[in-house]
Design an enzyme around this catalytic site. Structure first.
Site, mmCIF file in Angstrom:
data_model
loop_
_atom_site.group_PDB
_atom_site.id
_atom_site.type_symbol
_atom_site.label_atom_id
_atom_site.label_comp_id
_atom_site.label_asym_id
_atom_site.label_seq_id
_atom_site.Cartn_x
_atom_site.Cartn_y
_atom_site.Cartn_z
ATOM 1 N N TYR A 258 -10.398 -17.673 77.648
ATOM 2 C CA TYR A 258 -10.318 -18.055 76.236
ATOM 3 C C TYR A 258 -9.005 -17.607 75.617
ATOM 4 O O TYR A 258 -8.259 -16.828 76.211
ATOM 5 C CB TYR A 258 -11.511 -17.497 75.451
ATOM 6 C CG TYR A 258 -11.446 -16.015 75.121
ATOM 7 C CD1 TYR A 258 -11.624 -15.050 76.104
ATOM 8 C CD2 TYR A 258 -11.215 -15.587 73.823
ATOM 9 C CE1 TYR A 258 -11.569 -13.704 75.793
ATOM 10 C CE2 TYR A 258 -11.155 -14.232 73.498
ATOM 11 C CZ TYR A 258 -11.332 -13.298 74.494
ATOM 12 O OH TYR A 258 -11.271 -11.961 74.191
ATOM 13 N N ARG B 17 -0.157 -17.524 77.861
ATOM 14 C CA ARG B 17 -1.135 -16.545 78.349
ATOM 15 C C ARG B 17 -2.383 -17.254 78.870
ATOM 16 O O ARG B 17 -2.971 -16.838 79.874
ATOM 17 C CB ARG B 17 -1.489 -15.553 77.229
ATOM 18 C CG ARG B 17 -2.380 -14.413 77.701
ATOM 19 C CD ARG B 17 -2.575 -13.336 76.651
ATOM 20 N NE ARG B 17 -3.265 -13.835 75.469
ATOM 21 C CZ ARG B 17 -3.488 -13.112 74.367
ATOM 22 N NH1 ARG B 17 -3.079 -11.852 74.307
ATOM 23 N NH2 ARG B 17 -4.125 -13.630 73.336
ATOM 24 N N ARG C 271 -26.533 -23.156 91.634
ATOM 25 C CA ARG C 271 -25.884 -21.872 91.352
ATOM 26 C C ARG C 271 -25.356 -21.291 92.640
ATOM 27 O O ARG C 271 -26.130 -21.061 93.578
ATOM 28 C CB ARG C 271 -26.879 -20.908 90.707
ATOM 29 C CG ARG C 271 -26.265 -19.559 90.361
ATOM 30 C CD ARG C 271 -27.272 -18.607 89.731
ATOM 31 N NE ARG C 271 -26.660 -17.305 89.458
ATOM 32 C CZ ARG C 271 -26.524 -16.342 90.362
ATOM 33 N NH1 ARG C 271 -26.957 -16.499 91.600
ATOM 34 N NH2 ARG C 271 -25.949 -15.197 90.037
ATOM 35 N N HIS D 221 -22.029 -18.536 93.895
ATOM 36 C CA HIS D 221 -20.878 -17.748 93.429
ATOM 37 C C HIS D 221 -19.554 -18.450 93.716
ATOM 38 O O HIS D 221 -18.658 -18.469 92.889
ATOM 39 C CB HIS D 221 -20.857 -16.370 94.097
ATOM 40 C CG HIS D 221 -21.864 -15.423 93.528
ATOM 41 N ND1 HIS D 221 -23.215 -15.645 93.580
ATOM 42 C CD2 HIS D 221 -21.703 -14.232 92.896
ATOM 43 C CE1 HIS D 221 -23.844 -14.636 93.003
ATOM 44 N NE2 HIS D 221 -22.952 -13.765 92.580
ATOM 45 N N LYS E 210 -7.384 -12.898 80.105
ATOM 46 C CA LYS E 210 -8.217 -13.055 78.896
ATOM 47 C C LYS E 210 -9.435 -13.900 79.269
ATOM 48 O O LYS E 210 -9.505 -15.100 78.966
ATOM 49 C CB LYS E 210 -7.398 -13.677 77.764
ATOM 50 C CG LYS E 210 -8.008 -13.415 76.391
ATOM 51 C CD LYS E 210 -7.000 -13.620 75.295
ATOM 52 C CE LYS E 210 -7.618 -13.546 73.910
ATOM 53 N NZ LYS E 210 -8.157 -12.248 73.538
ATOM 54 N N GLU F 95 -6.318 0.533 75.742
ATOM 55 C CA GLU F 95 -6.312 -0.366 74.580
ATOM 56 C C GLU F 95 -7.646 -0.202 73.869
ATOM 57 O O GLU F 95 -8.399 0.712 74.165
ATOM 58 C CB GLU F 95 -6.077 -1.817 75.013
ATOM 59 C CG GLU F 95 -7.083 -2.348 76.018
ATOM 60 C CD GLU F 95 -6.785 -3.787 76.439
ATOM 61 O OE1 GLU F 95 -6.306 -4.575 75.618
ATOM 62 O OE2 GLU F 95 -7.050 -4.111 77.616
HETATM 63 N N1 PDD Z 1 -8.930 -9.988 71.064
HETATM 64 N N2 PDD Z 1 -6.869 -6.361 73.900
HETATM 65 C C1 PDD Z 1 -8.066 -6.956 73.982
HETATM 66 C C2 PDD Z 1 -9.059 -6.437 74.965
HETATM 67 C C3 PDD Z 1 -8.360 -8.057 73.146
HETATM 68 O O1 PDD Z 1 -9.554 -8.675 73.238
HETATM 69 C C4 PDD Z 1 -7.380 -8.503 72.203
HETATM 70 C C5 PDD Z 1 -7.620 -9.651 71.279
HETATM 71 C C6 PDD Z 1 -6.147 -7.839 72.158
HETATM 72 C C7 PDD Z 1 -5.050 -8.268 71.207
HETATM 73 O O2 PDD Z 1 -4.453 -9.477 71.626
HETATM 74 P P1 PDD Z 1 -3.755 -10.462 70.584
HETATM 75 O O3 PDD Z 1 -2.767 -9.654 69.846
HETATM 76 O O4 PDD Z 1 -3.141 -11.491 71.456
HETATM 77 O O5 PDD Z 1 -4.836 -11.010 69.666
HETATM 78 C C8 PDD Z 1 -5.926 -6.775 73.034
HETATM 79 C C9 PDD Z 1 -9.287 -11.151 70.303
HETATM 80 C C10 PDD Z 1 -8.815 -11.129 68.898
HETATM 81 C C11 PDD Z 1 -10.787 -11.355 70.464
HETATM 82 O O6 PDD Z 1 -11.243 -11.318 71.599
HETATM 83 O O7 PDD Z 1 -11.480 -11.580 69.467
#
Ligand code: PDD
Length: 291
Positions: A37, A56, A105, A107, A153, A185
């Site tokens: 996403y 990304r 289903r 994997h 992501k 983070e």
């Molecule tokens: N999340 N780290 C994680 C684990 C995140 O899920 C996000 C963003 C960030 C910051 O990334 P960016 O600056 O590109 O938004 C860092 C979004 C907002 C979410 O999942 O809702």
């Protein structure tokens, strides 16, 4: 009630009302969390750093070996159409691609003939209020229990969800993830630390999401001459920081003023964070004014 998802949404090549977008229960996003996403901020109906977000997305798709269903121009056209149709000036556009639905289903990946599922929608962009920025927010620290590809992501976010929920249950806004004694983070944000006037940022590794806001903050620090060190941050440094902030596309730059029940610095948003928030707003404004 204010709607959260604007109509139409984008779904597998079509623009439809949300109520008409239906996913198979065999979709691998549903069965396995097998998908990716992105969230793209939109200010005054102008996308912010869309190329970087789409890059990304491309990198994450490559990381999970899923073909990008659209090229850069294709995604931009989808986003533009969603933004134009939505009722808000400031929006956040969500994009998702999953590995689609096979007839069983398993994997292992489905045959190449199985189409991926694409979904995108726009919601109102709700940045932190002036009151929240003035007080800052509270956070907790938790052990980082995620997998070893946090740079992707992906939609399988259980460890992030459990961490954020623990924070919420403790009356806090964010959970800071600590792995092997180092700050990585937040559950859904990147984290910065200020000590003695120096901005410290954890480096981009496979154990941290490369935030688009993180990159903007680093660029702004460099262009305004803010002393900066990109390096691993020990948990003890986090606890002795003068300032801690979280950054994300929706939170922008937000001070964390309480950590595990203790004040961060003097317990108020600090001067470096205040400056960075202002630089970020100025930068946004240049983007919004672009013709
Ligand atoms: N999340 N780290 C994680 C684990 C995140 O899920 C996000 C963003 C960030 C910051 O990334 P960016 O600056 O590109 O938004 C860092 C979004 C907002 C979410 O999942 O809702």
């Amino acid at each position: 009630m204010t709607p959260y998802v604007a109509d139409p949404v984008y779904f597998n090549g079509q623009f439809l009302p949300l109520s008409e977008a239906h996913v198979s229960p065999l979709d691998r996003g549903f069965l396995y969390g097998d998908g990716v996403y992105e969230i793209i901020p939109v200010y005054s109906r102008r996308t912010f750093r869309i190329d970087e977000h789409l890059k990304r997305l491309e990198a994450t798709l490559a990381g999970i070996k899923l073909r990008n269903p659209l090229d850069l121009a294709g995604w931009k056209a989808v986003v533009e159409k969603l933004v134009a149709a939505a009722p808000w000036e400031d929006q956040s556009v969500y994009l998702q691609v999953t590995r689609g639905a096979d007839n069983k289903r398993d994997h292992a990946f489905p045959p190449a003939s199985i189409a991926s599922t694409s979904f995108a929608f726009s919601s109102p962009m709700l940045t932190p209020s002036a009151e929240l920025r003035a007080s800052g927010v509270a956070a907790i620290t938790v052990p980082d229990q995620r997998w070893a590809r946090c740079d992707l992501k992906v939609i399988s976010l259980l460890a992030n969800i459990l961490a954020r929920q623990q924070a919420v249950e403790e009356g806090c806004a964010e959970a800071l993830l600590i792995r092997d004694g180092f700050l990585k983070e937040g559950a859904a944000s990147n984290i910065f630390v200020v000590k003695n006037g120096v901005l410290l940022a954890p480096p981009k590794t496979h154990l941290m999401l490369p935030g688009i806001t993180y990159d903007v903050v680093l660029e702004l620090a460099e262009s305004y001459g803010q002393p900066l060190e990109i390096r691993e941050i020990q948990e003890t440094e986090l606890r002795n920081a003068n300032e801690v902030w979280m950054t994300s596309s929706t939170k922008e730059v937000l001070a964390i003023t309480t950590l595990d029940g203790q004040p961060v610095g003097n317990g108020k948003p600090g001067p470096v964070g205040e400056k960075m928030w202002q630089w970020y707003q100025d930068f946004k404004n240049t983007v919004m004014r672009k013709g």
